[in-house]
Design a protein around this motif. Sequence first.
Motif, mmCIF file in Angstrom:
data_model
loop_
_atom_site.group_PDB
_atom_site.id
_atom_site.type_symbol
_atom_site.label_atom_id
_atom_site.label_comp_id
_atom_site.label_asym_id
_atom_site.label_seq_id
_atom_site.Cartn_x
_atom_site.Cartn_y
_atom_site.Cartn_z
ATOM 1 N N UNK A 473 1.032 -1.239 0.027
ATOM 2 C CA UNK A 473 -0.180 -0.013 0.100
ATOM 3 C C UNK A 473 0.815 1.062 -0.066
ATOM 4 N N UNK A 474 1.857 1.227 0.737
ATOM 5 C CA UNK A 474 2.656 2.368 0.995
ATOM 6 C C UNK A 474 3.608 2.776 -0.201
ATOM 7 N N UNK A 475 4.104 1.960 -0.954
ATOM 8 C CA UNK A 475 4.823 1.789 -2.086
ATOM 9 C C UNK A 475 3.915 2.317 -3.286
ATOM 10 N N UNK A 476 2.873 1.782 -3.320
ATOM 11 C CA UNK A 476 1.866 2.152 -4.621
ATOM 12 C C UNK A 476 1.496 3.507 -4.267
ATOM 13 N N UNK A 477 1.034 3.937 -3.318
ATOM 14 C CA UNK A 477 0.701 5.324 -2.840
ATOM 15 C C UNK A 477 1.735 6.117 -3.390
ATOM 16 N N UNK A 512 -5.759 2.131 -2.748
ATOM 17 C CA UNK A 512 -4.488 1.372 -2.599
ATOM 18 C C UNK A 512 -4.641 0.217 -1.704
ATOM 19 N N UNK A 513 -5.571 0.279 -0.968
ATOM 20 C CA UNK A 513 -6.045 -1.050 0.008
ATOM 21 C C UNK A 513 -6.591 -2.130 -1.257
ATOM 22 N N UNK A 514 -7.282 -1.543 -1.922
ATOM 23 C CA UNK A 514 -7.814 -2.571 -2.979
ATOM 24 C C UNK A 514 -7.079 -3.185 -3.749
ATOM 25 N N UNK A 515 -5.984 -2.384 -4.441
ATOM 26 C CA UNK A 515 -4.982 -3.099 -5.295
ATOM 27 C C UNK A 515 -4.189 -3.856 -4.577
ATOM 28 N N UNK A 516 -3.793 -3.759 -3.214
ATOM 29 C CA UNK A 516 -3.102 -4.471 -2.569
ATOM 30 C C UNK A 516 -3.898 -5.838 -2.155
ATOM 31 N N UNK A 517 -4.854 -5.517 -1.752
ATOM 32 C CA UNK A 517 -5.778 -6.976 -1.579
ATOM 33 C C UNK A 517 -5.832 -7.664 -2.884
ATOM 34 N N UNK A 518 -6.044 -7.333 -3.898
ATOM 35 C CA UNK A 518 -6.529 -8.030 -5.092
ATOM 36 C C UNK A 518 -5.117 -8.583 -5.832
ATOM 37 N N UNK A 519 -4.154 -7.961 -5.479
ATOM 38 C CA UNK A 519 -2.700 -8.269 -5.991
ATOM 39 C C UNK A 519 -2.472 -7.649 -7.307
ATOM 40 N N UNK A 520 -1.083 -7.675 -7.574
ATOM 41 C CA UNK A 520 -0.685 -7.008 -8.830
ATOM 42 C C UNK A 520 -1.440 -7.508 -10.232
ATOM 43 N N UNK A 521 -1.344 -8.859 -10.344
ATOM 44 C CA UNK A 521 -1.877 -9.414 -11.581
ATOM 45 C C UNK A 521 -3.393 -8.967 -11.872
ATOM 46 N N UNK A 522 -4.143 -9.092 -10.899
ATOM 47 C CA UNK A 522 -5.509 -8.665 -10.928
ATOM 48 C C UNK A 522 -5.477 -7.248 -11.237
ATOM 49 N N UNK A 523 -4.874 -6.402 -10.406
ATOM 50 C CA UNK A 523 -5.069 -5.040 -10.784
ATOM 51 C C UNK A 523 -4.777 -4.724 -12.076
#
Length: 534
Positions: A473-477, A512-523
């Motif tokens: 989450x932190x890095x993505x943000x 960013x919480x959603x992205x982290x939860x579903x993962x990189x590939x799914x995002x």
Amino acid sequence: MTKNVRVRFAPSPTGPLHIGGVRTALFNYLFAKKYNGTFVLRIEDTDQTRYVEGAEKYIIDALNWCDIPFDEGPTSTALSIGSKNEKFGPYRQSERKHLYKKYADELIASGNAYYAFDTAETLDFHRKDHEAKGKTFIYNWHNRLKLSNSLSLSVEETQAKLDAGEDYVIRFKSPQDETLHLKDIIRGDIKIDTNVLDDKVLFKSDGMPTYHLANIVDDHLMEISHVIRGEEWLPSLALHYQLYKALGWEAPEFAHLPLILKPTGKGKLSKRDGDKLGFPVFPLQWTDPKTKDISRGYKEDGYFPEAMINFLAFLGWNPGTEQEIFSLEELIESFDLDRVNKSGARFDPDKTKWFNHHYMQEQSNDALAEMFKSTVDENVSFSNSSAVLSEASAMEPQAHYNNDIDVNYISLAIGLIKERATFISDFWELSHFFFTAPTSYDEKASKKALKDGTKALMTELINIINNNTDFTVETLQTEIKGWITSNEIGFGKVMMPLRLALVGALQGPDVFDIMFMIGKNETLKRIENIVKAL
């Protein structure tokens, strides 16, 4: 409290237990536990014509679900069994019918009751005759000597009718020209003119007592110290006091609880009100054994028993403070009958939801995940290649699409959305995007989020995410916000279409919480999908 407190909840098994009955049971339970007393369940089934199969079990199940179990009662599920039950049982009135005739005979012998042989046709004639004259027919001192009973007949005539097996009832002989001074814990001193009282039926020739006699006898034999019951029984108070006096017994203390009113505040709450306004009036779902009609229950509607107990406690009782959230232990400590109101308590469906929302937040995410998991399993198509493959690093909540969704992953998702939920049934709408990719995009949100330059921005965002090696989450943000800021792009131009890609609408928790939860590939797949749609 110096006396040994024993209270009873005495419903009739004629159908499901209304929440008004649950409130009565609750107040009895709280009072008993506050004074280290005993809470008794007694099934008052003297009227066998109205008996409904399954109603008694429903009553017991409802009390247990509400976490207000009885100490003594009609089944082995009671907490206290053995000597207490041997002394005071049985707890179904139909199993106690051999007890009541003795006391009916005592009342006749003492002159406080009499045999009445009037037929139903005769009584109906007198009622209609009074109605035609604008009067109300009351069977009491002013006309009983004109009717067919042991007061108007000779001893020989009375005995002859009894020997012939004629149908009869035993009526209480209400006194004439007296004033009763009664006391109620909630309502204070009450005066009753005996001239307005009718001579109630106590016993019938079929060997069964009416409610009034059975109620008094059972309360006496079970050593009930306080009778806490609904306001609808207040008109019976005069008769019950007189029966105690006539039998030479000490009466218990009485407390009549206020009615639970409709949400409008006018009239008693009924099932029809719940059906009309969309809320249950029964603790558990009930299926009518004859019609098979189903009535909603608080349990099945997703209410927590703690929430139901909390809001019922406030229907007629006030702690005298601003505190609204009470555990059962706190209710026991705070409760007393001197803070119960006389006036009716208005039922507020929105307030019940408020209580449930609070208790929802008190539940652990893991416990809620176990409750919600079956809904997720039903809704997720495991053959869909876009099913969630979480890459939440150290937490590893892998939700394999060819198996089932990991409950730890569900727990993490619930932690992000439960603040907006009132019921577990709300969870799917609030969290579906954690488990399945959007198959369409909200039309109104699309018009707001998708502009001429959106496709290029989303394509560049895909490259930024692809180059990301630390998917937290932190890095993505940091990286995505940094890219937006350094390129002087409006945040809405990126964040709105990104949210739309991930969720299918402009809603949900932090992107960013959603992205982290579903993962990189799914995002990446979801952003690519919206790029294709553009």
